[in-house]
Design an enzyme around this catalytic site. Sequence first.
Site, PDB file in Angstrom:
ATOM      1  CG  HIS A 196      41.867  35.932  54.818  1.00 17.44           C
ATOM      2  ND1 HIS A 196      41.370  37.218  54.851  1.00 17.44           N
ATOM      3  CD2 HIS A 196      40.880  35.148  55.317  1.00 17.44           C
ATOM      4  CE1 HIS A 196      40.141  37.207  55.343  1.00 17.44           C
ATOM      5  NE2 HIS A 196      39.817  35.965  55.622  1.00 17.44           N
ATOM      6  CG  ASP A 230      24.360  33.311  34.419  1.00 19.04           C
ATOM      7  OD1 ASP A 230      25.115  32.711  33.619  1.00 19.04           O
ATOM      8  OD2 ASP A 230      23.141  33.431  34.235  1.00 19.04           O
TER       9      ASP A 230
END
EC number: 2.1.1.-
Length: 459
Positions: A167, A391
């Site tokens: 982060h 995907d």
Amino acid sequence: MEPEILSIELIKPSSPTPRHLKTHKLCFLDQYRNHAYFPMVFFYSVTHDTNLNLSNETDIAQIVSVRLQLLKQSLPETLSLFYPFAGKIKDNLSIDCSDEGIYFTEARFKSPLKEFFNQQNFSCLTYKFVPFDAKELEGSISGLHVAKIQVTSFACGGIVICACLSHLFADGATLCSFLKCWVATACKNNEQRISPNNDASWLFPQNEAYPKEGTWLAMCPRFFGHGRFVTRRFVFDAKAIATIKAKASSSTRVQNPTPTRVEAVSALFSKCVMAAFKAKHGSHKTTLLTHSVNLRNKAKSILSEYSMGNIVWNANALCTNEEAELDLEGLVCKLREAMMKINGDFVKSLLGDEGFLNLCQAIKDENGVCSKAKERINFSSWCNFGLYDIDFGWGKPMWVSVIGLDGKLPYFSSTIILLDTRFGDGIEAWVYLLEEDMNTLELDKELLALATLDPCPLW
């Protein structure tokens, strides 16, 4: 059930990073953040390969091997675009992009994936898929990898991909852009390949005068507890969300009477968690509701959807003692009012010669609000990120999650992360609270009437 680590390697970009890009300077929005890896976890079934005999261990091993090779072979080209992902943290201001490589782990469970979901509180066990441990949150950050990936296979041929990003470097939208580019590369879909934008480094240039007390951790240390934080996953279907929306827009008090599903669920948890805090303290304590706002959506003429970095800021709503009994509609009002302040004008105020001064004022304002609160609830929405579209060519994930943290971190803060459900019309809320507060929340009748606690995502 424990995974067996099969290998650890560093995967380098397919082409060397140019000399002038070897050091990636963080922007001043990044300077607000502290290092902590945040993960996205994707669960894939094997069943899309219908031409193979899934009862044959050799065929299953072949499926896993082919998929693993596809992931590894498509990473270098992806990293040539997202080159900081293959780098290491140099210090609080920069990333060393010398192409050492992204940290890549292969792991294996000897059991089928369904056995993982058969375990009690399986959501709390998702930490087993991450390639880091709590020790990496302590000590020096110099030399830590910016990003890490672990691919875990199961005896049934199922695969779990966990991608983690520091982060300190960037936010969830940046990690999502990387994953979409990786997918496009693996599927040889050049039209869908994303080119990241490094405009934040010059739009919001880092400043060595940035106040040390102005980081996420330093600003409000009392909100980061050292007790036992636990995780629970609450799932709301479309019908439940419609019910919450109706309750939160029952009068004309709200200018735009219909809240979004994120606003509605955030308001419900604000109400229920504040009730848990009240049970602990004996009375309501002023509570700060903090919602992360994606700045990319607020200034599309300035920022790209694919701008790298922590392009977010906090919207803060203070619930005082006098507002202890706010209903859902009132809480939606407070949250919406706070989030509307983080708009295009706010982004523009951070630009140019006055940008850093205006940022310092925003930090000062947040510090002032924090000083008035006794408790804080942090919200982060990953809804509409398109995570179920990741995907690689063998089907969409059957489940996307973050990780459970039951007792795994030395410190944490009351946090709620919102994700889409598989079919996009519901919300999964991952709630992180001190165990005492969670024990109370799990008994909240209003919450339990609307949400299902940790249902299996397989059906």
